[in-house]
Design a protein around this motif. Structure first.
Motif, PDB file in Angstrom:
ATOM      1  N   THR A   1     134.874 106.639  55.751  1.00 33.50           N
ATOM      2  CA  THR A   1     134.442 107.287  56.984  1.00 33.50           C
ATOM      3  C   THR A   1     133.273 106.519  57.568  1.00 33.50           C
ATOM      4  O   THR A   1     132.395 106.082  56.837  1.00 33.50           O
ATOM      5  N   GLY A   2     133.257 106.405  58.867  1.00 32.42           N
ATOM      6  CA  GLY A   2     132.114 105.776  59.512  1.00 32.42           C
ATOM      7  C   GLY A   2     130.993 106.778  59.702  1.00 32.42           C
ATOM      8  O   GLY A   2     131.226 107.965  59.895  1.00 32.42           O
ATOM      9  N   LEU A   3     129.787 106.294  59.625  1.00 33.62           N
ATOM     10  CA  LEU A   3     128.623 107.139  59.896  1.00 33.62           C
ATOM     11  C   LEU A   3     128.318 107.095  61.380  1.00 33.62           C
ATOM     12  O   LEU A   3     128.619 106.106  62.048  1.00 33.62           O
ATOM     13  N   PRO A   4     127.709 108.132  61.919  1.00 33.44           N
ATOM     14  CA  PRO A   4     127.280 108.072  63.316  1.00 33.44           C
ATOM     15  C   PRO A   4     126.381 106.864  63.514  1.00 33.44           C
ATOM     16  O   PRO A   4     125.631 106.492  62.610  1.00 33.44           O
ATOM     17  N   SER A   5     126.456 106.262  64.675  1.00 34.22           N
ATOM     18  CA  SER A   5     125.715 105.026  64.916  1.00 34.22           C
ATOM     19  C   SER A   5     124.214 105.186  64.735  1.00 34.22           C
ATOM     20  O   SER A   5     123.527 104.235  64.420  1.00 34.22           O
ATOM     21  N   SER A   6     123.685 106.391  64.904  1.00 38.64           N
ATOM     22  CA  SER A   6     122.246 106.592  64.766  1.00 38.64           C
ATOM     23  C   SER A   6     121.828 106.925  63.341  1.00 38.64           C
ATOM     24  O   SER A   6     120.668 107.117  63.078  1.00 38.64           O
ATOM     25  N   THR A   7     122.774 106.974  62.407  1.00 38.86           N
ATOM     26  CA  THR A   7     122.447 107.408  61.050  1.00 38.86           C
ATOM     27  C   THR A   7     121.515 106.472  60.290  1.00 38.86           C
ATOM     28  O   THR A   7     120.559 106.923  59.695  1.00 38.86           O
ATOM     29  N   PRO A   8     121.733 105.134  60.266  1.00 37.14           N
ATOM     30  CA  PRO A   8     120.906 104.300  59.403  1.00 37.14           C
ATOM     31  C   PRO A   8     119.413 104.353  59.699  1.00 37.14           C
ATOM     32  O   PRO A   8     118.615 104.399  58.811  1.00 37.14           O
ATOM     33  N   ALA A   9     119.038 104.359  60.977  1.00 37.64           N
ATOM     34  CA  ALA A   9     117.619 104.359  61.281  1.00 37.64           C
ATOM     35  C   ALA A   9     117.378 105.176  62.540  1.00 37.64           C
ATOM     36  O   ALA A   9     117.327 104.644  63.633  1.00 37.64           O
ATOM     37  N   LEU A  10     117.254 106.447  62.384  1.00 39.73           N
ATOM     38  CA  LEU A  10     116.986 107.307  63.531  1.00 39.73           C
ATOM     39  C   LEU A  10     115.527 107.158  63.919  1.00 39.73           C
ATOM     40  O   LEU A  10     114.646 107.138  63.059  1.00 39.73           O
TER      41      LEU A  10
END
Length: 159
Positions: free
Chosen positions: A84-93
């Motif tokens: 599953t892909g993570l939301p694009s803002s997940t790694p470094a909000l």
């Protein structure tokens, strides 16, 4: 005669293709969601809750920062495992504008109340992870059990 032979060959080919479902217009059923999808969503929610509390109560950053990072790491591993892909803002909000978690802590409240709400969220998360661990196949049980144990430890740290 050639036309008749060509038409017969074409009819046979179409019949064969129909038998192989190549011309079947019924859509494929949607794949079943991965059983770990709720655990992934929970990890993202817990990370967002902690991030929101840190943004609203910077004095809690030393306590909550490592817990938030652990939830992000769990989410990344669960996403990898489930494909599953993570939301694009997940790694470094950005800490200046973190997402509003669903049912998150009353961050405007006093830090003790925020810690109590985060502790309750960690306990609910631990229960969900423990249930997922019991239902998980062996190749996933280690990760899920580790997540359950981490959430239990987080709850204790927030006491």
């Amino acid at each position: 005669m050639l036309r008749g032979g060509a038409l017969a060959a074409l009819a046979a080919a179409v019949g064969t293709l129909t038998g192989c479902d190549l011309l079947d217009r019924e859509p494929e059923p949607a794949p079943e969601p991965d059983p770990l999808a709720p655990l992934l969503a929970g990890a993202l929610d817990l990370a967002a809750r902690h991030q929101r509390a840190i943004a609203d109560h910077p004095q809690l950053a030393d306590l909550l920062g490592p817990i938030e990072a652990a939830h992000r790491a769990h989410a990344e591993e669960l996403a990898r495992l489930t494909g599953t892909g993570l939301p694009s803002s997940t790694p470094a909000l950005p800490s200046s504008n973190p997402p509003a978690p669903t049912g998150g802590p009353a961050s405007a409240g006093d830090p003790a109340a925020v810690r109590a709400e985060l502790r309750a969220a960690e306990q609910r998360g631990r229960e969900a992870a423990a249930e997922a661990c019991l239902a998980a196949p062996a190749e996933r049980a280690t990760l899920v059990g580790t997540i359950a144990a981490a959430r239990a430890a987080h709850a204790e740290v927030l006491t």
